[in-house]
Design a protein around this motif. Sequence first.
Motif, mmCIF file in Angstrom:
data_model
loop_
_atom_site.group_PDB
_atom_site.id
_atom_site.type_symbol
_atom_site.label_atom_id
_atom_site.label_comp_id
_atom_site.label_asym_id
_atom_site.label_seq_id
_atom_site.Cartn_x
_atom_site.Cartn_y
_atom_site.Cartn_z
ATOM 1 N N THR B 4 0.870 -1.177 0.000
ATOM 2 C CA THR B 4 0.000 0.000 0.000
ATOM 3 C C THR B 4 0.898 1.215 0.000
ATOM 4 O OG1 THR B 4 -1.642 -1.125 1.377
ATOM 5 C CG2 THR B 4 -1.841 1.258 1.167
ATOM 6 N N VAL B 6 1.071 5.423 -1.540
ATOM 7 C CA VAL B 6 0.477 6.509 -2.322
ATOM 8 C C VAL B 6 1.610 7.432 -2.757
ATOM 9 C CG1 VAL B 6 -1.215 8.361 -2.411
ATOM 10 C CG2 VAL B 6 -1.658 6.355 -0.988
ATOM 11 N N PHE B 123 -4.749 4.086 -15.171
ATOM 12 C CA PHE B 123 -4.351 3.001 -14.271
ATOM 13 C C PHE B 123 -3.533 1.958 -15.026
ATOM 14 C CE2 PHE B 123 -8.527 1.289 -15.705
ATOM 15 C CZ PHE B 123 -8.255 -0.057 -15.907
ATOM 16 N N SER B 133 -3.095 3.433 -9.769
ATOM 17 C CA SER B 133 -4.239 4.185 -10.267
ATOM 18 C C SER B 133 -4.369 5.527 -9.578
ATOM 19 C CB SER B 133 -5.518 3.374 -10.043
ATOM 20 O OG SER B 133 -6.641 4.075 -10.540
ATOM 21 N N GLY B 134 -4.731 6.543 -10.356
ATOM 22 C CA GLY B 134 -4.910 7.865 -9.769
ATOM 23 C C GLY B 134 -5.211 8.895 -10.822
ATOM 24 N N VAL B 150 -0.952 8.828 -7.244
ATOM 25 C CA VAL B 150 -1.087 7.457 -7.745
ATOM 26 C C VAL B 150 -1.106 6.526 -6.548
ATOM 27 C CG1 VAL B 150 -0.064 5.593 -9.112
ATOM 28 C CG2 VAL B 150 0.164 7.956 -9.894
ATOM 29 N N LEU B 151 -2.193 5.779 -6.440
ATOM 30 C CA LEU B 151 -2.281 4.744 -5.415
ATOM 31 C C LEU B 151 -1.685 3.454 -5.970
ATOM 32 C CD1 LEU B 151 -3.426 3.349 -2.804
ATOM 33 C CD2 LEU B 151 -5.545 3.014 -4.104
ATOM 34 N N THR B 153 -1.499 -0.481 -4.949
ATOM 35 C CA THR B 153 -2.063 -1.449 -3.994
ATOM 36 C C THR B 153 -2.150 -2.833 -4.621
ATOM 37 O OG1 THR B 153 -3.995 -2.010 -2.614
ATOM 38 C CG2 THR B 153 -4.454 -0.902 -4.683
ATOM 39 N N ASP B 155 -4.260 -4.996 -2.907
ATOM 40 C CA ASP B 155 -5.451 -5.516 -2.237
ATOM 41 C C ASP B 155 -6.371 -6.145 -3.298
ATOM 42 O OD1 ASP B 155 -7.886 -5.944 -1.015
ATOM 43 O OD2 ASP B 155 -7.918 -4.023 0.036
ATOM 44 N N ALA B 157 -9.364 -7.053 -3.342
ATOM 45 C CA ALA B 157 -10.718 -6.492 -3.421
ATOM 46 C C ALA B 157 -10.744 -5.224 -4.262
ATOM 47 C CB ALA B 157 -11.244 -6.199 -2.011
ATOM 48 N N ILE B 158 -9.620 -4.521 -4.316
ATOM 49 C CA ILE B 158 -9.527 -3.323 -5.142
ATOM 50 C C ILE B 158 -9.046 -3.675 -6.545
ATOM 51 C CG2 ILE B 158 -8.316 -1.112 -5.426
ATOM 52 C CD1 ILE B 158 -8.193 -0.892 -2.359
ATOM 53 N N PRO B 161 -11.764 -5.533 -9.529
ATOM 54 C CA PRO B 161 -12.663 -4.807 -10.435
ATOM 55 C C PRO B 161 -11.934 -4.089 -11.574
ATOM 56 C CG PRO B 161 -12.972 -4.068 -8.136
ATOM 57 C CD PRO B 161 -11.952 -5.144 -8.118
ATOM 58 N N TYR B 162 -10.743 -3.573 -11.294
ATOM 59 C CA TYR B 162 -9.963 -2.933 -12.362
ATOM 60 C C TYR B 162 -9.515 -3.966 -13.393
ATOM 61 C CZ TYR B 162 -9.719 1.502 -9.826
ATOM 62 O OH TYR B 162 -10.040 2.683 -9.209
ATOM 63 N N HIS B 165 -12.490 -4.875 -15.452
ATOM 64 C CA HIS B 165 -12.834 -3.752 -16.325
ATOM 65 C C HIS B 165 -11.862 -3.652 -17.492
ATOM 66 C CE1 HIS B 165 -15.001 -0.065 -17.206
ATOM 67 N NE2 HIS B 165 -13.847 0.548 -17.394
#
Lengths: 176, 176
Positions: B4, B6, B123, B133-134, B150-151, B153, B155, B157-158, B161-162, B165
Motif C-alpha cells: 500500500t 500513495v 491506471f 491508479s490515480g 497514484v495509489l 495497492t 489488495d 478487493a480493489i 474490479p480494475y 474492467h
Amino acid sequence: PRVTEVLFFPCESSCTEGLLSAEDASGDHCLCGVPHAVRRDSFSRLLSHLLSARVSLDVCVFSFSHLELSRAVQLLHARGVCVRVITDRDYQAINGSQIGALRKAGICVRHELSGAVHMHHKFALVDGRLLLSGSLNWTLTAVQSNQENVLVTDDPAIVAPYRTHFQRMWEDNDPA
Amino acid sequence: PRVTEVLFFPCESSCTEGLLSAEDASGDHCLCGVPHAVRRDSFSRLLSHLLSARVSLDVCVFSFSHLELSRAVQLLHARGVCVRVITDRDYQAINGSQIGALRKAGICVRHELSGAVHMHHKFALVDGRLLLSGSLNWTLTAVQSNQENVLVTDDPAIVAPYRTHFQRMWEDNDPA
Ligand SMILES: [Zn+2]
Ligand SMILES: [Zn+2]
C-alpha cells in the motif's frame, strides 16, 4: 465493515432528486420521468457516499462544474458539515464552474498558490475516513460521457496519506 | 506482505537511467549529474513498480507521451512480458504521443471504439495483481509540474474490479 467499491463511468443518467431532496421528502413528486427506484448506478453511489458525511467533507478536484455535485456539497454545508474545497487555479474561472456558487454559499474554497501547472487531483475525503479517488473530474462530461473510475475505500493505510496530503495542501494554500 | 503506497507528484527530476538500463548495467556511467542513489522519489517508485512486471502489464491511460515510461514499457515487452495498452482515441495522435513508438515496437495498443467522449482512466496492472491508479497521465507535465496522486495497492478487493474492467475494455475495443 470495510468499504471497498470501484465505480466505473460513464453512467446512464438517473434522477437523484430523491437523494438530494431534504431527508423528509420522498422525491416521488419529481416530474423527470426517470426511474427513482434504481440507485445502484455509479453516480447515485458516488452521491450517496458524499451525502453520508456527518462531520467533514474535503474535496480536492481539478474541475468542478457538475450541478448536482455542487448541490450535494452545498446541502452538506447547510447541514453543518465542515466543507473544504481545493481546486485548480485556472479551471475555477471557466464557464460553468460551480466554484463561484460554492463561495457564494459560504463554503471555503482554496486554489493552488504554488507554481504547479495544474492541481490535477480528483479525490474527496468523507469524515476523514472514507476516500473517493480516481480519474473523475466533477463535470457532466466525466460522469455521463467518459470512461472513468472512482475507488471508494475506508482502508486507513490508503486514506491516511490522502488526508495528510489534503491538510498540507490546505495549509500551503492559505491566501491569508 | 501487502503493498500500500500513495505516490504524490510533482516529483523533482531524478535520473532513472540506472533503473532503465539493462539489469547488469550499473547506471554509474551516466553523465546526467543528477544523484542516482536516491530512489525514493515518486517517479522512481512508479517506474520500479512497473519494471517489476514478470508476466503481464496492462496500461489504460488517457495520454501517454512520457519518454522514460515508454522506454520502460518497451523494455518489458522486449523481456517477454505481455504488454497491452488502451489509450484515448484522440490523444494517441497528438504531438509527442508515444503510442506510435509503442506500436512500432510491436506492442498491442487499442483505443476506445465506443462513442465515449474520452477514455480518461489512468491506471495500470502489473502481473494482474498490483494496481497503480490515480490522476496521473503518463506525461512529463503530469510527473514534473502537476499536483497528482497514484495509489499503488495489491489488495485483491480493489485490484479485481480494475482487472475485470480492463479485460472487458480490451475485448470491447478489438478492432478485428
Ligand atoms: Zn426524478
Ligand atoms: Zn544519470
